[in-house]
Design a protein around this motif. Sequence first.
Motif, mmCIF file in Angstrom:
data_model
loop_
_atom_site.group_PDB
_atom_site.id
_atom_site.type_symbol
_atom_site.label_atom_id
_atom_site.label_comp_id
_atom_site.label_asym_id
_atom_site.label_seq_id
_atom_site.Cartn_x
_atom_site.Cartn_y
_atom_site.Cartn_z
ATOM 1 N N LEU A 13 1.294 -1.166 -0.100
ATOM 2 C CA LEU A 13 0.015 -0.012 0.591
ATOM 3 C C LEU A 13 0.891 1.472 0.034
ATOM 4 N N SER A 14 1.157 2.509 -1.035
ATOM 5 C CA SER A 14 1.351 2.706 -0.932
ATOM 6 C C SER A 14 1.194 4.142 -0.263
ATOM 7 N N LYS A 15 2.489 4.844 0.074
ATOM 8 C CA LYS A 15 2.064 6.412 1.106
ATOM 9 C C LYS A 15 0.881 6.854 0.392
ATOM 10 N N ARG A 16 0.916 7.562 -0.750
ATOM 11 C CA ARG A 16 -0.137 8.433 -1.691
ATOM 12 C C ARG A 16 -1.246 7.928 -1.034
ATOM 13 N N LEU A 17 -1.544 6.589 -1.367
ATOM 14 C CA LEU A 17 -2.821 6.340 -1.461
ATOM 15 C C LEU A 17 -3.941 5.889 -0.186
ATOM 16 N N THR A 18 -2.186 5.765 0.873
ATOM 17 C CA THR A 18 -2.498 5.457 2.171
ATOM 18 C C THR A 18 -3.102 6.880 2.462
ATOM 19 N N TRP A 19 -2.376 7.585 2.300
ATOM 20 C CA TRP A 19 -2.692 9.472 2.683
ATOM 21 C C TRP A 19 -4.279 9.708 2.646
ATOM 22 N N PHE A 20 -4.121 8.912 0.662
ATOM 23 C CA PHE A 20 -5.557 9.368 0.122
ATOM 24 C C PHE A 20 -6.832 8.996 0.615
ATOM 25 N N LEU A 21 -7.082 7.593 1.301
ATOM 26 C CA LEU A 21 -7.703 6.998 1.628
ATOM 27 C C LEU A 21 -7.293 7.314 3.298
ATOM 28 N N THR A 22 -7.583 7.461 3.926
ATOM 29 C CA THR A 22 -7.009 8.349 5.240
ATOM 30 C C THR A 22 -7.891 9.619 5.026
ATOM 31 N N SER A 23 -7.594 10.713 4.054
ATOM 32 C CA SER A 23 -8.921 11.909 3.779
ATOM 33 C C SER A 23 -10.228 10.998 4.211
ATOM 34 N N MET A 24 -10.200 10.054 3.345
ATOM 35 C CA MET A 24 -11.779 9.784 2.616
ATOM 36 C C MET A 24 -12.036 9.536 3.832
ATOM 37 N N PHE A 25 -11.720 8.681 4.942
ATOM 38 C CA PHE A 25 -12.317 8.349 5.977
ATOM 39 C C PHE A 25 -12.036 9.457 7.368
ATOM 40 N N SER A 26 -11.314 10.349 7.250
ATOM 41 C CA SER A 26 -11.497 11.365 8.320
ATOM 42 C C SER A 26 -12.709 12.133 7.785
ATOM 43 N N ILE A 27 -13.166 11.877 6.185
ATOM 44 C CA ILE A 27 -14.128 12.653 5.984
ATOM 45 C C ILE A 27 -15.666 12.249 6.538
ATOM 46 N N PHE A 28 -15.604 11.160 6.413
ATOM 47 C CA PHE A 28 -16.785 10.522 7.561
ATOM 48 C C PHE A 28 -16.251 10.125 9.407
ATOM 49 N N ILE A 29 -15.792 10.381 9.145
ATOM 50 C CA ILE A 29 -15.203 11.309 10.716
ATOM 51 C C ILE A 29 -16.263 12.457 11.622
ATOM 52 N N LEU A 30 -15.746 13.789 10.253
ATOM 53 C CA LEU A 30 -16.217 15.119 10.427
ATOM 54 C C LEU A 30 -18.330 14.876 9.975
ATOM 55 N N PHE A 31 -18.606 13.986 10.014
ATOM 56 C CA PHE A 31 -19.937 13.090 9.995
ATOM 57 C C PHE A 31 -20.228 13.377 11.310
ATOM 58 N N VAL A 32 -19.957 12.208 11.467
ATOM 59 C CA VAL A 32 -19.692 11.543 12.816
ATOM 60 C C VAL A 32 -19.961 13.129 13.712
ATOM 61 N N LEU A 33 -19.054 13.411 14.151
ATOM 62 C CA LEU A 33 -19.418 14.806 14.861
ATOM 63 C C LEU A 33 -19.613 15.801 15.096
ATOM 64 N N ILE A 34 -20.015 16.709 13.285
ATOM 65 C CA ILE A 34 -21.030 17.234 12.882
ATOM 66 C C ILE A 34 -22.667 17.532 13.116
ATOM 67 N N PHE A 35 -22.751 16.416 12.355
ATOM 68 C CA PHE A 35 -23.938 16.369 11.893
ATOM 69 C C PHE A 35 -25.126 15.013 12.667
ATOM 70 N N PRO A 36 -25.931 15.545 13.203
ATOM 71 C CA PRO A 36 -26.954 15.230 13.598
ATOM 72 C C PRO A 36 -27.120 13.373 13.349
ATOM 73 N N LEU A 37 -27.408 12.969 14.123
ATOM 74 C CA LEU A 37 -27.461 11.091 14.018
ATOM 75 C C LEU A 37 -28.325 10.357 12.641
ATOM 76 N N GLU A 38 -29.087 11.020 12.565
ATOM 77 C CA GLU A 38 -30.357 10.600 11.280
ATOM 78 C C GLU A 38 -29.328 11.339 10.052
ATOM 79 N N ILE A 39 -28.782 12.075 9.719
ATOM 80 C CA ILE A 39 -28.709 12.850 8.288
ATOM 81 C C ILE A 39 -27.337 11.740 8.742
#
Length: 611
Positions: free
Chosen positions: A265-291
């Motif tokens: 797993l290359s460094k570039r792909l690892t950090w790209f995927l990290t950024s994608m799952f970080s977006i989901f983390i923001l969804f969890v922290l910011i948005f209401p449960l049902e959203i």
Amino acid sequence: MNEGQLSLEGTDFRNSGMIELNGEWEFFWEEILFPKDFPSDKTPVFMNVPGSWYTDIEGNHYQNKGFATYRMVIEDIPNDMFFGLKKSNIRNASAIFINGKKYLEDGRVSTTLSESVPGNNPEMMYFELTSDTVEIIIHVSNHEYIVGGISKPLLFGLQQPLLTHQYQSITFEFAIILVVFIVGIFYTILFFTSKYYRMMEPATLMLALSCLCFGVMASMYSERILTIIFPDLTLTATFRIGHLLNALTVIFVLHTVYRINDKFLSKRLTWFLTSMFSIFILFVLIFPLEIYLSTLTFYMCFAVALFLLIWLRLVVLLFKSRDKNNDLTEHSLLSVAIFSVFLFWVDVLLYSTGITSNMSIAFFNMAVFSISLAALLIYRYTLYYKKSEELSNELLETLEVVTEKTNLVKENEIAFLQAQIKPHFLFNALNVISSIILTNQDKAYELVLSLSDYLRAKFDFYNKEKWISIHEEIELIESYVIIEKARFEERLSMFINIPEQVDFMVPPLLIQPLVENAIRHGVNKKKAGGVVSLSINCTGEGHILKVKDNGVGMSKETVALILSSNQTASNGIGLMNVQMRMQQLFGYGMEIQSEVGKGTTIIIHIPNQKG
């Protein structure tokens, strides 16, 4: 159970003491019916339990979110015993009535999102029956989760068998969590207490964090052990913490794979995927449960596909590496670990969407992941230890050669001038190798071999009358450059441009000092480093060699001192030695073009040899 009716007559209920209330329940969509409403003139449909309320047994479809009433009747029950009912997973709020009395309310059942309070924790209730019939009515509402319904079997039975079952379920899950936690805590302690191991094994912290996240996350699934420890923890908080750890676990596993071997797993792909799952983390922290829960299915499907692709890549590379020197044991252990993560996500997806009614596969594979990666790191440690011993022996042999050859050099002044072994270069090379041994065994081994080749070539060129092939000189230069690049990394670039058909004889160690000077006194005196190039052009009378750098350059006075073979020149004896030998061999010296701050070009002409 058939059409909401279950008879215990003729069963071994007294022996088993417990039964799962699986089968066809009466189902009233978007109606909240109470015990007083039965018998009812409403015609029920029938819904399979356990399962989500996607589709009833007649094929009618229902919305993922809404509310409903479930009902069933158990007949021919022994009436001289105390009974109990275990609720495991009803999404996402529920109220349970037994023979007209409300025994449990988990969350708040509501017809609207604004009035709904989610609550989905395993619960036990006990009661004494006064007849041989039990009517069970369950109100269910779901306005937040992927889909509603009774997703795990309800257990009806005697008090002691239910308690035993509860104990066994919690013990199994706790055992898995304990195994995962032990691995995580062990490698966390190892990372923070052992600097040597921390440098040697870069995957240590990521493995520790992934195991710890898996452990805490598992305590929020199924029997929800965390809510037993913290009974005031709300379902909303459980969801947010669980899905936050969920995404972090994915990130840490990805970084574990990358740090074990970036070929997987290359460094570039690892950090790209990290950024994608970080977006989901923001969804969890910011948005209401049902959203944010509305994105959960896509997120889980993406995780399943991701780890399947990573595992397939590992398998393909595993078969490709069978004929190579790659470590098959390490590769196989990592493949097992990633496949277990893939199975974990498959089971979580199936359970979350109501297709399966338990998470035993997910729990089991968390343990497999932790144990297989722990075994991999232990295996790598034993290999590092063996390789360190081999490298130490190689270094000792090299130092013995250095000692022996240095004594010979001391006896021959010409050979010393020609070889130009500088003590600080040797010290720096050995220092670089000793530090790299801790982090990259293969590279350290390559540097030991390059240093050995370099020293052997230096000391073997003791006869100044001997001429060698230009390719032998280039091999010496490449060995030197490999060692220097290990020290200066991205600050040094080297390019060699030699036509394939070129093959002629040169005096030994005539070109290497020019490359060494360009590196040491040119590009490496610039903070940003630079580029050194070596090119050869053929002429009718011989060959023209150019060594060029974009380093700090030299003043006209310094150039004049070197060309006059003055030993006070700041660039030292290397260039002076080449200049003296050129004059002795050919009757002319080097050509130096240099400008302060812009670099230096050194040109020498090697005439064709006669006869």
